[in-house]
Write a protein that holds these residues in place. Structure first.
Motif, PDB file in Angstrom:
ATOM      1  N   GLU A 214       0.832  -1.202   0.000  1.00 43.39           N
ATOM      2  CA  GLU A 214       0.000   0.000   0.000  1.00 43.39           C
ATOM      3  C   GLU A 214       0.866   1.252   0.000  1.00 43.39           C
ATOM      4  O   GLU A 214       0.556   2.228  -0.700  1.00 43.39           O
ATOM      5  N   VAL A 215       1.942   1.235   0.768  1.00 47.48           N
ATOM      6  CA  VAL A 215       2.864   2.376   0.792  1.00 47.48           C
ATOM      7  C   VAL A 215       3.544   2.547  -0.565  1.00 47.48           C
ATOM      8  O   VAL A 215       3.734   3.662  -1.057  1.00 47.48           O
ATOM      9  N   ALA A 216       3.903   1.436  -1.187  1.00 48.23           N
ATOM     10  CA  ALA A 216       4.635   1.487  -2.455  1.00 48.23           C
ATOM     11  C   ALA A 216       3.760   1.821  -3.649  1.00 48.23           C
ATOM     12  O   ALA A 216       4.273   2.230  -4.700  1.00 48.23           O
ATOM     13  N   ALA A 217       2.451   1.659  -3.524  1.00 50.79           N
ATOM     14  CA  ALA A 217       1.542   1.777  -4.673  1.00 50.79           C
ATOM     15  C   ALA A 217       1.709   3.061  -5.487  1.00 50.79           C
ATOM     16  O   ALA A 217       1.677   3.018  -6.721  1.00 50.79           O
ATOM     17  N   PRO A 218       1.908   4.239  -4.867  1.00 48.07           N
ATOM     18  CA  PRO A 218       2.009   5.456  -5.689  1.00 48.07           C
ATOM     19  C   PRO A 218       3.257   5.534  -6.565  1.00 48.07           C
ATOM     20  O   PRO A 218       3.294   6.331  -7.500  1.00 48.07           O
ATOM     21  N   VAL A 219       4.291   4.714  -6.273  1.00 42.67           N
ATOM     22  CA  VAL A 219       5.563   4.881  -6.983  1.00 42.67           C
ATOM     23  C   VAL A 219       6.027   3.634  -7.726  1.00 42.67           C
ATOM     24  O   VAL A 219       6.851   3.723  -8.638  1.00 42.67           O
ATOM     25  N   VAL A 220       5.525   2.471  -7.331  1.00 44.71           N
ATOM     26  CA  VAL A 220       6.127   1.226  -7.804  1.00 44.71           C
ATOM     27  C   VAL A 220       5.957   1.020  -9.313  1.00 44.71           C
ATOM     28  O   VAL A 220       6.742   0.301  -9.947  1.00 44.71           O
ATOM     29  N   ARG A 221       4.959   1.660  -9.900  1.00 46.21           N
ATOM     30  CA  ARG A 221       4.746   1.532 -11.339  1.00 46.21           C
ATOM     31  C   ARG A 221       5.912   2.103 -12.155  1.00 46.21           C
ATOM     32  O   ARG A 221       6.043   1.805 -13.355  1.00 46.21           O
ATOM     33  N   GLU A 222       6.726   2.938 -11.533  1.00 46.73           N
ATOM     34  CA  GLU A 222       7.847   3.549 -12.246  1.00 46.73           C
ATOM     35  C   GLU A 222       9.059   2.627 -12.318  1.00 46.73           C
ATOM     36  O   GLU A 222      10.044   2.961 -12.973  1.00 46.73           O
ATOM     37  N   LEU A 223       9.028   1.489 -11.639  1.00 49.00           N
ATOM     38  CA  LEU A 223      10.123   0.515 -11.744  1.00 49.00           C
ATOM     39  C   LEU A 223      10.039  -0.196 -13.093  1.00 49.00           C
ATOM     40  O   LEU A 223       8.956  -0.632 -13.505  1.00 49.00           O
ATOM     41  N   ARG A 224      11.156  -0.339 -13.755  1.00 50.03           N
ATOM     42  CA  ARG A 224      11.188  -0.875 -15.116  1.00 50.03           C
ATOM     43  C   ARG A 224      11.601  -2.348 -15.071  1.00 50.03           C
ATOM     44  O   ARG A 224      12.759  -2.713 -15.346  1.00 50.03           O
ATOM     45  N   LEU A 225      10.648  -3.190 -14.734  1.00 53.63           N
ATOM     46  CA  LEU A 225      10.936  -4.597 -14.474  1.00 53.63           C
ATOM     47  C   LEU A 225      11.385  -5.338 -15.727  1.00 53.63           C
ATOM     48  O   LEU A 225      12.085  -6.351 -15.633  1.00 53.63           O
ATOM     49  N   ALA A 226      10.987  -4.859 -16.895  1.00 52.26           N
ATOM     50  CA  ALA A 226      11.374  -5.542 -18.133  1.00 52.26           C
ATOM     51  C   ALA A 226      12.871  -5.469 -18.381  1.00 52.26           C
ATOM     52  O   ALA A 226      13.402  -6.230 -19.200  1.00 52.26           O
ATOM     53  N   LEU A 227      13.565  -4.590 -17.680  1.00 52.55           N
ATOM     54  CA  LEU A 227      15.017  -4.505 -17.831  1.00 52.55           C
ATOM     55  C   LEU A 227      15.725  -5.642 -17.112  1.00 52.55           C
ATOM     56  O   LEU A 227      16.898  -5.916 -17.377  1.00 52.55           O
ATOM     57  N   LEU A 228      15.053  -6.311 -16.190  1.00 56.84           N
ATOM     58  CA  LEU A 228      15.654  -7.413 -15.447  1.00 56.84           C
ATOM     59  C   LEU A 228      15.726  -8.664 -16.319  1.00 56.84           C
ATOM     60  O   LEU A 228      14.857  -8.917 -17.154  1.00 56.84           O
ATOM     61  N   ALA A 229      16.773  -9.450 -16.102  1.00 59.36           N
ATOM     62  CA  ALA A 229      16.907 -10.728 -16.800  1.00 59.36           C
ATOM     63  C   ALA A 229      15.846 -11.704 -16.290  1.00 59.36           C
ATOM     64  O   ALA A 229      15.308 -11.536 -15.191  1.00 59.36           O
ATOM     65  N   PRO A 230      15.521 -12.749 -17.065  1.00 52.36           N
ATOM     66  CA  PRO A 230      14.488 -13.707 -16.631  1.00 52.36           C
ATOM     67  C   PRO A 230      14.746 -14.291 -15.247  1.00 52.36           C
ATOM     68  O   PRO A 230      13.817 -14.423 -14.451  1.00 52.36           O
ATOM     69  N   ALA A 231      15.982 -14.635 -14.949  1.00 51.74           N
ATOM     70  CA  ALA A 231      16.286 -15.204 -13.636  1.00 51.74           C
ATOM     71  C   ALA A 231      16.021 -14.180 -12.530  1.00 51.74           C
ATOM     72  O   ALA A 231      15.505 -14.527 -11.457  1.00 51.74           O
ATOM     73  N   GLU A 232      16.369 -12.926 -12.783  1.00 49.66           N
ATOM     74  CA  GLU A 232      16.127 -11.872 -11.798  1.00 49.66           C
ATOM     75  C   GLU A 232      14.625 -11.645 -11.615  1.00 49.66           C
ATOM     76  O   GLU A 232      14.144 -11.434 -10.490  1.00 49.66           O
ATOM     77  N   LEU A 233      13.903 -11.694 -12.712  1.00 51.92           N
ATOM     78  CA  LEU A 233      12.463 -11.473 -12.647  1.00 51.92           C
ATOM     79  C   LEU A 233      11.780 -12.622 -11.896  1.00 51.92           C
ATOM     80  O   LEU A 233      10.845 -12.403 -11.121  1.00 51.92           O
ATOM     81  N   SER A 234      12.268 -13.839 -12.104  1.00 51.30           N
ATOM     82  CA  SER A 234      11.709 -14.990 -11.384  1.00 51.30           C
ATOM     83  C   SER A 234      11.961 -14.854  -9.884  1.00 51.30           C
ATOM     84  O   SER A 234      11.073 -15.129  -9.066  1.00 51.30           O
TER      85      SER A 234
END
Length: 291
Positions: A214-234
């Motif tokens: 809930e605290v993270a909700a206003p900002v977390v959308r700005e994280l660019r998760l697609a930049l992470l490798a598959p292993a990191e994303l898993s």
């Protein structure tokens, strides 16, 4: 015909010194303040404050009654900052200190002291370092000080990793954190930025007694998760199950970028590399070099 008069000026230094001697001096004082959480008593002179500052003119407009007047309570401004404001009002100069200048700046903004505000801003810009910059950014965002916000963001972009490790970063409000997470120029990899965002949200959750997600909700959308490798994303997905931080649909969107493996489809902020993004094998499909 009478000749026009001539305005002559005496030495400014003795005049300023004499007025400075009246700062927090009970001699001839006709108003007392109780300031800060420490409730320090401060003496001042009504006519001088009223003629120098509209805020104090309004505050002190009522005539004191008979007997010893009650002190004016200003609990939100620390005593050191308030005394610096008084020094400026009495002498048109003030000694600014790195550890308290943001409190003086806050008081200057709240009291409508434009000249003191500009002097504080100039001082802050020159004094910026990794320990001060997040506090300065918070003040800039809170009071809409656009130029200071730009300078703070630029400094953090150049010193991203060091700044993310400071206490000031963990204490940023969500509106102050947003311009950082939206920046393409942060010199930090996305994996480290995700960790920093989680630490920030944990601190906020503890202080506000609210869930981390809930605290993270206003900002977390700005994280660019697609930049992470598959292993990191898993690994992130597994941690997110244990401690929710990121909406599931946002993680799904990142997996979609991996599945499509096409830069034209993946174009957009969630896939745009930052200045500090470390290269990964799948980035060649994004076809988005930093500009």
């Amino acid at each position: 015909m009478e000749t026009p008069g001539l305005v002559v000026h005496g030495e400014a230094a003795p005049f300023s010194t004499a007025l400075r001697s009246l700062v927090n001096n009970p001699l001839y004082s006709d108003v007392r303040f109780v300031v800060g959480q420490e409730r320090q008593e401060v003496f001042a002179h009504r006519c001088l404050l009223a003629c120098r500052c509209n805020f104090f003119q309004r505050l002190l407009s009522s005539e004191p009654g008979p007997g010893v007047p009650s002190p004016v309570v200003l609990s939100t401004v620390p005593a050191e900052a308030f005394l610096a404001v008084l020094e400026f009002l009495y002498t048109n100069s003030a000694k600014l200190q790195r550890h308290s200048v943001l409190e003086v700046l806050t008081a200057a903004v709240e009291y409508g002291l434009e000249e003191l505000r500009e002097l504080c801003l100039e001082f802050v810009v020159k004094a910026l370092d990794v320990e001060l910059v997040c506090e300065a950014l918070q003040v800039a965002v809170t009071f809409g000080l656009g130029q200071l916000q730009e300078r703070c963001v630029a400094f953090i972009e150049a010193h991203s990793q060091e700044t993310l490790r400071t206490r000031g970063f963990l204490e940023l409000s969500a509106p102050a954190l947003l311009p950082l997470l939206r920046s393409d120029k942060l010199c930090v990899d996305e994996a480290e930025l995700v960790l920093a965002a989680r630490s920030w949200a944990r601190v906020g959750a503890a202080v506000l007694e609210r869930p981390v997600a809930e605290v993270a909700a206003p900002v977390v959308r700005e994280l660019r998760l697609a930049l992470l490798a598959p292993a990191e994303l898993s690994a992130l997905e597994e941690q997110n199950r244990r401690e929710p931080l990121i909406p599931v649909e946002q993680i799904v969107e990142a997996w979609k970028c991996h599945a499509l493996r096409r830069g034209d489809t993946a174009r957009g902020t969630p896939c745009r590399r930052r200045r500090g993004t470390l290269p990964r094998e799948h980035h060649r499909f994004l076809d988005l070099p930093f500009k």
